[in-house]
Design a protein around this motif. Structure first.
Motif, PDB file in Angstrom:
ATOM      1  N   GLY A   6       0.819  -1.214   0.000  1.00 27.02           N
ATOM      2  CA  GLY A   6       0.000   0.000   0.000  1.00 27.02           C
ATOM      3  C   GLY A   6       0.851   1.262   0.000  1.00 27.02           C
ATOM      4  O   GLY A   6       0.564   2.221  -0.715  1.00 27.02           O
ATOM      5  N   LEU A   7       1.930   1.241   0.788  1.00 25.97           N
ATOM      6  CA  LEU A   7       2.829   2.406   0.834  1.00 25.97           C
ATOM      7  C   LEU A   7       3.549   2.609  -0.498  1.00 25.97           C
ATOM      8  O   LEU A   7       3.673   3.733  -0.981  1.00 25.97           O
ATOM      9  N   TYR A   8       4.031   1.514  -1.074  1.00 20.30           N
ATOM     10  CA  TYR A   8       4.654   1.607  -2.408  1.00 20.30           C
ATOM     11  C   TYR A   8       3.655   2.220  -3.396  1.00 20.30           C
ATOM     12  O   TYR A   8       3.994   3.132  -4.153  1.00 20.30           O
ATOM     13  N   LEU A  18       4.306   5.721  -5.330  1.00 17.98           N
ATOM     14  CA  LEU A  18       4.671   5.619  -6.752  1.00 17.98           C
ATOM     15  C   LEU A  18       3.502   5.955  -7.673  1.00 17.98           C
ATOM     16  O   LEU A  18       3.632   5.908  -8.900  1.00 17.98           O
ATOM     17  N   SER A  19       2.347   6.289  -7.081  1.00 18.99           N
ATOM     18  CA  SER A  19       1.130   6.431  -7.896  1.00 18.99           C
ATOM     19  C   SER A  19       1.241   7.534  -8.942  1.00 18.99           C
ATOM     20  O   SER A  19       0.654   7.430 -10.016  1.00 18.99           O
ATOM     21  N   ALA A  20       2.011   8.573  -8.629  1.00 22.45           N
ATOM     22  CA  ALA A  20       2.086   9.692  -9.581  1.00 22.45           C
ATOM     23  C   ALA A  20       3.156   9.481 -10.653  1.00 22.45           C
ATOM     24  O   ALA A  20       3.314  10.302 -11.540  1.00 22.45           O
ATOM     25  N   SER A  21       3.868   8.347 -10.582  1.00 25.79           N
ATOM     26  CA  SER A  21       4.958   8.117 -11.543  1.00 25.79           C
ATOM     27  C   SER A  21       4.427   7.476 -12.821  1.00 25.79           C
ATOM     28  O   SER A  21       3.254   7.125 -12.914  1.00 25.79           O
ATOM     29  N   LYS A  22       5.325   7.287 -13.781  1.00 24.31           N
ATOM     30  CA  LYS A  22       4.941   6.645 -15.040  1.00 24.31           C
ATOM     31  C   LYS A  22       5.036   5.122 -14.965  1.00 24.31           C
ATOM     32  O   LYS A  22       4.831   4.429 -15.950  1.00 24.31           O
ATOM     33  N   LEU A  25       8.440  -0.801 -15.933  1.00 21.72           N
ATOM     34  CA  LEU A  25       9.079   0.486 -16.213  1.00 21.72           C
ATOM     35  C   LEU A  25       8.506   1.068 -17.506  1.00 21.72           C
ATOM     36  O   LEU A  25       8.129   0.319 -18.403  1.00 21.72           O
ATOM     37  N   PRO A  26       8.451   2.403 -17.587  1.00 28.59           N
ATOM     38  CA  PRO A  26       7.950   3.016 -18.821  1.00 28.59           C
ATOM     39  C   PRO A  26       8.854   2.658 -20.002  1.00 28.59           C
ATOM     40  O   PRO A  26      10.058   2.445 -19.819  1.00 28.59           O
ATOM     41  N   ASP A  27       8.263   2.589 -21.189  1.00 32.80           N
ATOM     42  CA  ASP A  27       9.025   2.277 -22.409  1.00 32.80           C
ATOM     43  C   ASP A  27      10.244   3.185 -22.506  1.00 32.80           C
ATOM     44  O   ASP A  27      10.151   4.379 -22.231  1.00 32.80           O
ATOM     45  N   GLY A  28      11.359   2.622 -22.875  1.00 33.74           N
ATOM     46  CA  GLY A  28      12.561   3.424 -23.086  1.00 33.74           C
ATOM     47  C   GLY A  28      13.415   3.585 -21.837  1.00 33.74           C
ATOM     48  O   GLY A  28      14.499   4.149 -21.902  1.00 33.74           O
ATOM     49  N   THR A  29      12.931   3.086 -20.687  1.00 31.99           N
ATOM     50  CA  THR A  29      13.754   3.185 -19.473  1.00 31.99           C
ATOM     51  C   THR A  29      14.924   2.210 -19.560  1.00 31.99           C
ATOM     52  O   THR A  29      14.743   1.062 -19.980  1.00 31.99           O
ATOM     53  N   ASP A  30      16.103   2.662 -19.175  1.00 28.09           N
ATOM     54  CA  ASP A  30      17.265   1.774 -19.137  1.00 28.09           C
ATOM     55  C   ASP A  30      17.250   1.016 -17.802  1.00 28.09           C
ATOM     56  O   ASP A  30      17.675   1.531 -16.773  1.00 28.09           O
ATOM     57  N   ARG A  31      16.708  -0.210 -17.868  1.00 23.45           N
ATOM     58  CA  ARG A  31      16.516  -0.974 -16.634  1.00 23.45           C
ATOM     59  C   ARG A  31      17.842  -1.275 -15.944  1.00 23.45           C
ATOM     60  O   ARG A  31      17.942  -1.168 -14.715  1.00 23.45           O
ATOM     61  N   VAL A  59      13.393   3.979  -1.145  1.00 26.84           N
ATOM     62  CA  VAL A  59      13.386   3.256  -2.432  1.00 26.84           C
ATOM     63  C   VAL A  59      12.611   4.066  -3.470  1.00 26.84           C
ATOM     64  O   VAL A  59      13.085   4.288  -4.593  1.00 26.84           O
ATOM     65  N   CYS A  60      11.429   4.526  -3.080  1.00 27.01           N
ATOM     66  CA  CYS A  60      10.566   5.256  -4.023  1.00 27.01           C
ATOM     67  C   CYS A  60      11.241   6.548  -4.479  1.00 27.01           C
ATOM     68  O   CYS A  60      11.196   6.894  -5.662  1.00 27.01           O
ATOM     69  N   LYS A  61      11.878   7.231  -3.543  1.00 27.83           N
ATOM     70  CA  LYS A  61      12.540   8.497  -3.869  1.00 27.83           C
ATOM     71  C   LYS A  61      13.606   8.277  -4.938  1.00 27.83           C
ATOM     72  O   LYS A  61      13.688   9.018  -5.919  1.00 27.83           O
ATOM     73  N   GLN A  62      14.415   7.231  -4.753  1.00 26.67           N
ATOM     74  CA  GLN A  62      15.492   6.965  -5.721  1.00 26.67           C
ATOM     75  C   GLN A  62      14.917   6.643  -7.099  1.00 26.67           C
ATOM     76  O   GLN A  62      15.443   7.086  -8.123  1.00 26.67           O
ATOM     77  N   ILE A  63      13.845   5.875  -7.130  1.00 24.73           N
ATOM     78  CA  ILE A  63      13.241   5.493  -8.413  1.00 24.73           C
ATOM     79  C   ILE A  63      12.641   6.721  -9.091  1.00 24.73           C
ATOM     80  O   ILE A  63      12.845   6.951 -10.288  1.00 24.73           O
ATOM     81  N   LEU A  64      11.912   7.528  -8.324  1.00 24.81           N
ATOM     82  CA  LEU A  64      11.269   8.722  -8.894  1.00 24.81           C
ATOM     83  C   LEU A  64      12.327   9.679  -9.446  1.00 24.81           C
ATOM     84  O   LEU A  64      12.168  10.211 -10.545  1.00 24.81           O
ATOM     85  N   GLU A  65      13.399   9.850  -8.687  1.00 23.58           N
ATOM     86  CA  GLU A  65      14.489  10.721  -9.151  1.00 23.58           C
ATOM     87  C   GLU A  65      15.049  10.228 -10.477  1.00 23.58           C
ATOM     88  O   GLU A  65      15.243  10.986 -11.414  1.00 23.58           O
ATOM     89  N   PHE A  66      15.279   8.918 -10.564  1.00 21.98           N
ATOM     90  CA  PHE A  66      15.838   8.339 -11.791  1.00 21.98           C
ATOM     91  C   PHE A  66      14.898   8.566 -12.973  1.00 21.98           C
ATOM     92  O   PHE A  66      15.326   8.956 -14.057  1.00 21.98           O
TER      93      PHE A  66
END
Ligand SMILES: *Cc1c(COP(=O)(O)O)cnc(C)c1O
Length: 378
Positions: free
Chosen positions: A266-268, A272-276, A297-303, A368-375
């Motif tokens: 639920g916290l994740y 992350l709800s506002a992300s792509k 991950l959104p299309d084009g993301t370098d996993r 974790v979420c902060k790092q992902i959103l920043e990326f």
């Protein structure tokens, strides 16, 4: 940070687990001790089925179920293309042909429409006899059993629920591992309910199959006589020590761990709800046991770059699964037809599983979420 923090769990349950292990050691009944029977009773009650037969691991559990049904050469077994290797390995072990079926892009579980198409294709080709559907509760979410059961009835197929990741999940209150004609699970340490080594269990309401499964786990014994062997079986038992460890762990799982992983999810979701990212989807009435928290991950993301960045920040992230079943080299000679599984192909390129366990703290989740959103925003 740990992907699944087994150390923290052990620290939380240490007194009970240490006592359980010590009791198992002092009694010296290392195989089929009373803890095994106690665990089987508790598991059957928890799942809401008549019989639970423990065994050595989740892979044997699936194989044993197929053996009990005498599945073998010439039989088609339908398996999702997006799953852990065992789901397709076991049909091949018994000599049957796994037919890989694409999955639903939102639930990641076997797509009932594609399943029916695959059954029709096998019938049309006339080379194999459709026998079993292996439905996997991927990442903890039960498969679409309403529709799958309907298809199994229509084509007279047996339903095997591979609940290795699904233990603890439910649909409208009915527990995972109760949906199959036979259902199986795994107690591999990182699964929703794990032991401290390998372990597995098989569930069914059918008395006859339960008796055959019991026999198969001990060299095809007749009744309780292991030196009178009436069928070719296996040596596949859950050790007494592992059963002893699972008893307090099942208690913690029921009392709070399952709730905790749902809070973590639920916290994740919230952060992350506002992300792509495409976040995990849990249909109305379903409960996941969150074997994994997996985003697309959104299309084009370098996993790879994201994983590297997360690793630098001490965050482990994993790709489950990087390869569709139908392109695993092991199936080159057993596959009857090359599967067309575009959803699986896409998922294998875009999925990423984040740290998930009942002892994950709110601040870790935010980090974790902060790092992902920043990326993603870079
Ligand atoms: C882990 C797993 C298995 C196999 O379980 P083991 O106990 O490791 O043999 C089977 N199916 C799925 C979907 C799994 O995730």
């Amino acid at each position: 940070m740990n992907f699944r923090d087994l150390k923290k769990q052990y620290e939380a349950l240490k007194p009970e687990i240490d006592l359980a292990i010590n009791n198992a050691l002092s009694s010296a009944r290392f195989i089929s001790g009373p803890q095994v029977k106690e665990l089987e009773e508790k598991l059957a009650e928890y799942i809401g089925v008549k019989h639970c037969i423990t065994c050595a691991n989740g892979t044997d559990a699936i194989t044993l179920a197929l053996m009990a049904w005498e599945i073998g050469e010439g039989d088609a077994v339908f398996v999702p293309d997006f799953t852990f290797f065992s789901s397709g390995e076991c049909p091949a072990i018994v000599g049957a042909t796994p037919i890989f079926v694409d999955v639903d892009s939102r639930t990641y579980n076997i797509d009932p429409i594609k399943l029916e198409e695959a059954i029709e294709t096998v019938l049309f080709e006339g080379k194999l006899v459709p026998k079993v559907v292996v439905a996997v509760d991927l990442f903890g979410l039960p498969a679409d059993y309403n529709r799958i059961k309907h298809i199994c009835e229509k084509y007279n197929l047996l339903l095997l629920e591979d609940g290795a990741q699904g233990f603890g999940g439910s649909v409208n209150g009915k527990k995972a591992c109760s949906f199959g004609d036979i259902s199986t699970t795994s107690f591999f340490p990182a699964k929703p309910l794990g032991c401290y080594g390998d372990g597995g269990a098989i569930f069914t309401d059918n008395d006859e199959w339960a008796a055959i499964l019991r026999s198969l786990t001990v060299h095809g014994k007749s009744g309780n006589d292991k030196y009178n062997n009436i069928r070719i079986g296996m040596n596949s038992r859950l050790d007494t020590i592992q059963a002893a460890i699972l008893l307090p762990k099942l208690k913690a799982f029921e009392e709070y761990e399952l709730d905790k992983v749902n809070e973590v999810a639920g916290l994740y979701n919230e952060k992350l709800s506002a992300s792509k990212l495409i976040l995990p989807y849990v249909p109305q009435g379903y409960v996941s046991s969150w074997a994994q928290y997996t985003v697309q991950l959104p299309d084009g993301t370098d996993r790879e770059q994201l994983i590297t960045k997360l690793k630098e920040k001490n965050i482990p992230a994993m790709v489950y699964y990087i390869k569709p079943m139908h392109s695993q080299g092991a199936f080159d000679n057993t596959r009857s037809a090359v599967a067309d599984c575009p959803v699986t192909e896409q998922l294998c390129k875009t999925v990423l599983s984040l740290p998930m366990h009942p002892y994950l703290e709110g601040e870790d989740i935010y980090y974790v979420c902060k790092q992902i959103l920043e990326f993603l925003n870079e």
